[in-house]
Write an enzyme that holds these catalytic residues in place. Sequence first.
Site, PDB file in Angstrom:
ATOM      1  N   GLU A  24       0.810  -1.229   0.000  1.00 60.31           N
ATOM      2  CA  GLU A  24       0.000   0.000   0.000  1.00 60.31           C
ATOM      3  C   GLU A  24       0.844   1.280   0.000  1.00 60.31           C
ATOM      4  OE1 GLU A  24      -2.788  -0.503   3.252  1.00 60.31           O
ATOM      5  OE2 GLU A  24      -3.468  -2.424   2.494  1.00 60.31           O
ATOM      6  N   HIS A  73     -10.200  -6.435  -2.189  1.00 62.97           N
ATOM      7  CA  HIS A  73     -11.262  -6.141  -1.207  1.00 62.97           C
ATOM      8  C   HIS A  73     -12.362  -5.378  -1.938  1.00 62.97           C
ATOM      9  CE1 HIS A  73      -8.931  -7.451   2.224  1.00 62.97           C
ATOM     10  NE2 HIS A  73      -7.924  -6.684   1.854  1.00 62.97           N
ATOM     11  N   ASN A  91       2.030  -4.842  -3.345  1.00 65.82           N
ATOM     12  CA  ASN A  91       0.675  -5.297  -3.005  1.00 65.82           C
ATOM     13  C   ASN A  91      -0.191  -4.097  -2.617  1.00 65.82           C
ATOM     14  OD1 ASN A  91      -1.081  -7.605  -2.355  1.00 65.82           O
ATOM     15  ND2 ASN A  91      -0.896  -6.963  -0.215  1.00 65.82           N
ATOM     16  N   GLU A 150      -5.880 -10.855  -1.130  1.00 68.89           N
ATOM     17  CA  GLU A 150      -6.693 -10.644   0.080  1.00 68.89           C
ATOM     18  C   GLU A 150      -8.174 -10.565  -0.275  1.00 68.89           C
ATOM     19  OE1 GLU A 150      -5.373  -7.196   2.329  1.00 68.89           O
ATOM     20  OE2 GLU A 150      -3.255  -7.654   1.990  1.00 68.89           O
ATOM     21  N   ASP A 204     -11.974 -10.482  -0.564  1.00 74.05           N
ATOM     22  CA  ASP A 204     -13.270 -10.621   0.110  1.00 74.05           C
ATOM     23  C   ASP A 204     -14.231  -9.610  -0.503  1.00 74.05           C
ATOM     24  OD1 ASP A 204     -12.411  -8.252   1.400  1.00 74.05           O
ATOM     25  OD2 ASP A 204     -12.223  -9.199   3.367  1.00 74.05           O
TER      26      ASP A 204
HETATM   27  O1  9MR Z   1      -7.312  -8.357   8.520  1.00 69.29           O
HETATM   28  C1  9MR Z   1      -6.403  -7.522   9.187  1.00 69.29           C
HETATM   29  C2  9MR Z   1      -7.004  -7.075  10.516  1.00 69.29           C
HETATM   30  O2  9MR Z   1      -7.152  -8.182  11.398  1.00 69.29           O
HETATM   31  C3  9MR Z   1      -6.131  -6.001  11.157  1.00 69.29           C
HETATM   32  O3  9MR Z   1      -6.785  -5.497  12.312  1.00 69.29           O
HETATM   33  C4  9MR Z   1      -5.899  -4.893  10.151  1.00 69.29           C
HETATM   34  C5  9MR Z   1      -5.052  -3.773  10.718  1.00 69.29           C
HETATM   35  O4  9MR Z   1      -5.003  -2.690   9.860  1.00 69.29           O
HETATM   36  O5  9MR Z   1      -5.266  -5.421   9.002  1.00 69.29           O
HETATM   37  C6  9MR Z   1      -6.083  -6.330   8.332  1.00 69.29           C
HETATM   38  O6  9MR Z   1      -5.466  -6.791   7.141  1.00 69.29           O
HETATM   39  C7  9MR Z   1      -5.177  -5.800   6.167  1.00 69.29           C
HETATM   40  C8  9MR Z   1      -3.948  -6.273   5.412  1.00 69.29           C
HETATM   41  O7  9MR Z   1      -2.896  -6.535   6.298  1.00 69.29           O
HETATM   42  C9  9MR Z   1      -3.526  -5.258   4.361  1.00 69.29           C
HETATM   43  N1  9MR Z   1      -4.617  -4.909   3.482  1.00 69.29           N
HETATM   44  C10 9MR Z   1      -5.871  -4.541   4.131  1.00 69.29           C
HETATM   45  C11 9MR Z   1      -6.294  -5.616   5.123  1.00 69.29           C
HETATM   46  C12 9MR Z   1      -7.646  -5.302   5.718  1.00 69.29           C
HETATM   47  O8  9MR Z   1      -7.590  -4.124   6.468  1.00 69.29           O
END
Ligand code: 9MR
Length: 362
Positions: free
Chosen positions: A171, A248, A212, A277, A279
């Site tokens: 990101e 997402h 990513n 990732e 969903d």
């Molecule tokens: O799914 C993850 C969640 O449990 C955490 O609290 C969160 C913290 O920002 O991160 C989530 O995963 C993220 C991933 O690492 C990067 N892309 C976005 C995902 C969803 O927020």
Amino acid sequence: MKHLRAAAAVMASGALLFTGAVTSAQAAPADAYHHPKGAPLKALAARDHLFFGTAVNMDALAEDSTYRRITAREFNSLTAENVMKWETLQPQRGVYDFTQGDALVDFARSHGQAVRGHTLLWHNQLPGWLTSGVADGSISKDELRQILREHVTTVAKHYKGKIYQWDVVNEVFEEDGSYRQSLWYQQLGPSYIADTFRWARQADPHAKLYVNDYNVEGVNAKSTAYYNLVKELRSQGVRVDGFGIQGHLSTMYGFPGDIPANLKRFADLGVESSFTEVDVRGEMPMDETKLDRQAAYFSGMLDACLNQRKCTSFTIWGFADQYSWVPGVFPGEGSANIYDENYAPKPSYWAVREELAEGRFN
Ligand code: 9MR
């Protein structure tokens, strides 16, 4: 568009299945999971040399035997949802804790699964000592660069040979394609990206090294920024192996139409791609129309991947609704995964299954 055909098929065949799921959920079984007849999803994917993965919540893996069973049975690739991020791996400066990350790798190995590494650099889930040290000036720019180098080297070396794809930087662009104003960018300037790739490559030469991000499914300003970054890094002698599309999506918005063209332009550069990732959230409560739309989105992304030879892995961001990050971040939204909170497969599960069964180039 094949995903629309697939969606129509899901709608036709899925309505009955879905009604069944609601009925059984109302009867409130503690656990509605019984694996459907036939091969697990990973076996269907493996025929096409596709890694079909899930993010893993380590608490659920420890406490929930059904979660454990599905994780082991359906997937041939696992990603740590949280435990390979900075705050977990380096909770105190210079003190590493690999306990949870190692537990994930051990689980994967004992079930013959590959591991995607997530993530060597991000602007979120950084340890407090780092963010406060930068904020109060006690960590200088030079020191920060050294800290980054040490972390990337230590972590990539620790997992050397155990990770097939690493999200090296996560990101790093804004929606308009400009650099994200993260702590890394503000302190180190854009060269931190090339540096991070160089250090990761040195530490683990055989892992595929990825950029990513989210909102980069189709051709847009942000995905074009990645395209240009990959070319720019190459001209500096820094190789990026893969483009990671998080995937997402939301049923509240349209489906990005030009995913195949986006995958193709990276493939033409010689760069592989993966959905990392996936969903598809919706506004609660979900109804049949929204669930069918969700199924079409899952199958549309998977179809695009299966139709691009250089798309090597497709990971869903958790599979069970009760552990999803979505409701915590988007109030009023949820139901983003392929199993409901009782482990009953949703229309999106059947859509994914159908896509995998059809295989590549169909
Ligand atoms: O799914 C993850 C969640 O449990 C955490 O609290 C969160 C913290 O920002 O991160 C989530 O995963 C993220 C991933 O690492 C990067 N892309 C976005 C995902 C969803 O927020």
